[in-house]
Design a protein around this motif. Structure first.
Motif, PDB file in Angstrom:
ATOM      1  N   MET A   1      10.229 -46.081  36.806  1.00  0.00           N
ATOM      2  CA  MET A   1       9.856 -44.529  36.934  1.00  0.00           C
ATOM      3  C   MET A   1       9.734 -44.522  38.447  1.00  0.00           C
ATOM      4  N   LYS A   2      10.223 -43.220  38.583  1.00  0.00           N
ATOM      5  CA  LYS A   2      10.269 -42.904  40.111  1.00  0.00           C
ATOM      6  C   LYS A   2       9.020 -42.333  40.719  1.00  0.00           C
ATOM      7  N   ARG A   3       8.706 -42.733  41.742  1.00  0.00           N
ATOM      8  CA  ARG A   3       7.458 -42.439  42.233  1.00  0.00           C
ATOM      9  C   ARG A   3       7.463 -41.087  43.132  1.00  0.00           C
ATOM     10  N   SER A   4       6.548 -40.288  43.254  1.00  0.00           N
ATOM     11  CA  SER A   4       6.538 -39.007  43.959  1.00  0.00           C
ATOM     12  C   SER A   4       5.838 -39.413  45.246  1.00  0.00           C
ATOM     13  N   PRO A   5       6.116 -38.597  46.351  1.00  0.00           N
ATOM     14  CA  PRO A   5       5.291 -38.608  47.624  1.00  0.00           C
ATOM     15  C   PRO A   5       3.766 -38.508  47.279  1.00  0.00           C
ATOM     16  N   ALA A   6       3.277 -38.007  46.183  1.00  0.00           N
ATOM     17  CA  ALA A   6       1.880 -37.939  45.912  1.00  0.00           C
ATOM     18  C   ALA A   6       1.305 -39.220  45.551  1.00  0.00           C
ATOM     19  N   ASP A   7       2.097 -39.939  44.921  1.00  0.00           N
ATOM     20  CA  ASP A   7       1.552 -41.484  44.478  1.00  0.00           C
ATOM     21  C   ASP A   7       1.066 -42.106  45.644  1.00  0.00           C
ATOM     22  N   GLU A   8       1.780 -41.998  46.840  1.00  0.00           N
ATOM     23  CA  GLU A   8       1.463 -42.752  47.907  1.00  0.00           C
ATOM     24  C   GLU A   8       0.139 -42.315  48.584  1.00  0.00           C
ATOM     25  N   HIS A   9      -0.536 -41.355  48.319  1.00  0.00           N
ATOM     26  CA  HIS A   9      -1.802 -40.758  48.989  1.00  0.00           C
ATOM     27  C   HIS A   9      -2.881 -40.564  48.018  1.00  0.00           C
ATOM     28  N   ARG A  10      -4.064 -40.568  48.638  1.00  0.00           N
ATOM     29  CA  ARG A  10      -5.206 -39.971  48.030  1.00  0.00           C
ATOM     30  C   ARG A  10      -5.391 -38.567  48.191  1.00  0.00           C
ATOM     31  N   LEU A  11      -5.178 -37.815  47.448  1.00  0.00           N
ATOM     32  CA  LEU A  11      -4.803 -36.253  47.597  1.00  0.00           C
ATOM     33  C   LEU A  11      -5.845 -35.565  47.119  1.00  0.00           C
ATOM     34  N   GLN A  12      -6.293 -34.421  47.760  1.00  0.00           N
ATOM     35  CA  GLN A  12      -7.326 -33.364  46.926  1.00  0.00           C
ATOM     36  C   GLN A  12      -6.560 -32.388  46.780  1.00  0.00           C
ATOM     37  N   TRP A  13      -6.166 -32.210  45.284  1.00  0.00           N
ATOM     38  CA  TRP A  13      -5.206 -31.318  44.724  1.00  0.00           C
ATOM     39  C   TRP A  13      -6.417 -29.828  44.560  1.00  0.00           C
ATOM     40  N   ARG A  14      -5.878 -28.732  45.031  1.00  0.00           N
ATOM     41  CA  ARG A  14      -6.646 -27.378  44.875  1.00  0.00           C
ATOM     42  C   ARG A  14      -5.916 -26.605  44.001  1.00  0.00           C
ATOM     43  N   LYS A  15      -6.615 -25.553  43.163  1.00  0.00           N
ATOM     44  CA  LYS A  15      -5.914 -24.713  42.354  1.00  0.00           C
ATOM     45  C   LYS A  15      -6.611 -23.451  42.909  1.00  0.00           C
ATOM     46  N   SER A  16      -5.885 -22.486  42.680  1.00  0.00           N
ATOM     47  CA  SER A  16      -6.384 -20.995  43.098  1.00  0.00           C
ATOM     48  C   SER A  16      -7.459 -20.532  42.244  1.00  0.00           C
ATOM     49  N   SER A  17      -8.374 -19.918  42.803  1.00  0.00           N
ATOM     50  CA  SER A  17      -9.667 -19.417  42.051  1.00  0.00           C
ATOM     51  C   SER A  17      -9.026 -18.335  40.980  1.00  0.00           C
ATOM     52  N   HIS A  18      -7.861 -17.780  41.226  1.00  0.00           N
ATOM     53  CA  HIS A  18      -7.233 -16.688  40.177  1.00  0.00           C
ATOM     54  C   HIS A  18      -6.737 -17.377  39.017  1.00  0.00           C
ATOM     55  N   SER A  19      -6.330 -18.896  39.048  1.00  0.00           N
ATOM     56  CA  SER A  19      -5.971 -19.354  38.151  1.00  0.00           C
ATOM     57  C   SER A  19      -6.894 -19.964  37.116  1.00  0.00           C
ATOM     58  N   GLN A  20      -8.215 -19.910  37.356  1.00  0.00           N
ATOM     59  CA  GLN A  20      -9.187 -20.312  36.446  1.00  0.00           C
ATOM     60  C   GLN A  20      -9.189 -19.506  35.432  1.00  0.00           C
TER      61      GLN A  20
ATOM     62  N   GLU B   1      -0.715 -26.407  41.776  1.00  0.00           N
ATOM     63  CA  GLU B   1      -1.720 -26.731  42.603  1.00  0.00           C
ATOM     64  C   GLU B   1      -1.360 -27.371  43.578  1.00  0.00           C
ATOM     65  N   THR B   2      -2.102 -27.184  44.955  1.00  0.00           N
ATOM     66  CA  THR B   2      -1.636 -27.751  46.196  1.00  0.00           C
ATOM     67  C   THR B   2      -2.535 -28.798  46.743  1.00  0.00           C
ATOM     68  N   ALA B   3      -2.001 -29.653  47.756  1.00  0.00           N
ATOM     69  CA  ALA B   3      -2.563 -30.625  48.329  1.00  0.00           C
ATOM     70  C   ALA B   3      -1.976 -30.762  49.919  1.00  0.00           C
ATOM     71  N   TYR B   4      -2.689 -31.142  50.683  1.00  0.00           N
ATOM     72  CA  TYR B   4      -2.229 -31.607  52.153  1.00  0.00           C
ATOM     73  C   TYR B   4      -2.034 -32.963  52.406  1.00  0.00           C
ATOM     74  N   ALA B   5      -0.845 -33.487  52.675  1.00  0.00           N
ATOM     75  CA  ALA B   5      -0.871 -35.069  53.208  1.00  0.00           C
ATOM     76  C   ALA B   5      -0.263 -34.615  54.617  1.00  0.00           C
ATOM     77  N   PRO B   6      -1.104 -35.198  55.624  1.00  0.00           N
ATOM     78  CA  PRO B   6      -0.843 -35.244  57.170  1.00  0.00           C
ATOM     79  C   PRO B   6       0.740 -35.589  57.424  1.00  0.00           C
ATOM     80  N   ALA B   7       0.927 -36.696  56.794  1.00  0.00           N
ATOM     81  CA  ALA B   7       2.162 -37.267  56.811  1.00  0.00           C
ATOM     82  C   ALA B   7       3.650 -36.650  56.357  1.00  0.00           C
TER      83      ALA B   7
END
Length: 71
Positions: free
Chosen positions: A1-20, A28-34
């Protein structure tokens, strides 16, 4: 299985409050400095991840807000 960039980082995913409680068609979005801003489908958390540079994310968000004023 191919790994995504997200697999390499501990990320804090966020969803818009409009989505609830909505239709479930959310992203969902997350920020990875690298890497930048990561975007994924909230229903498929192990699926593909779109990676944007911060400036591209700001431009995308501004365009969406301009063209979808109810968001």
């Amino acid at each position: 299985m191919k790994r995504s960039p997200a697999d390499e980082h501990r990320l804090q995913w966020r969803k818009s409050s409009h989505s609830q409680g909505g239709s479930g068609n959310c992203v969902e979005t997350a920020y990875a400095p690298a890497l930048g801003v990561l975007i994924r489908d909230s229903k498929n958390v192990h699926g593909p991840v779109l990676v944007l540079q911060p400036q591209a994310w700001r431009e995308l968000a501004a365009t969406v807000k301009q063209n979808c004023p109810r968001l």
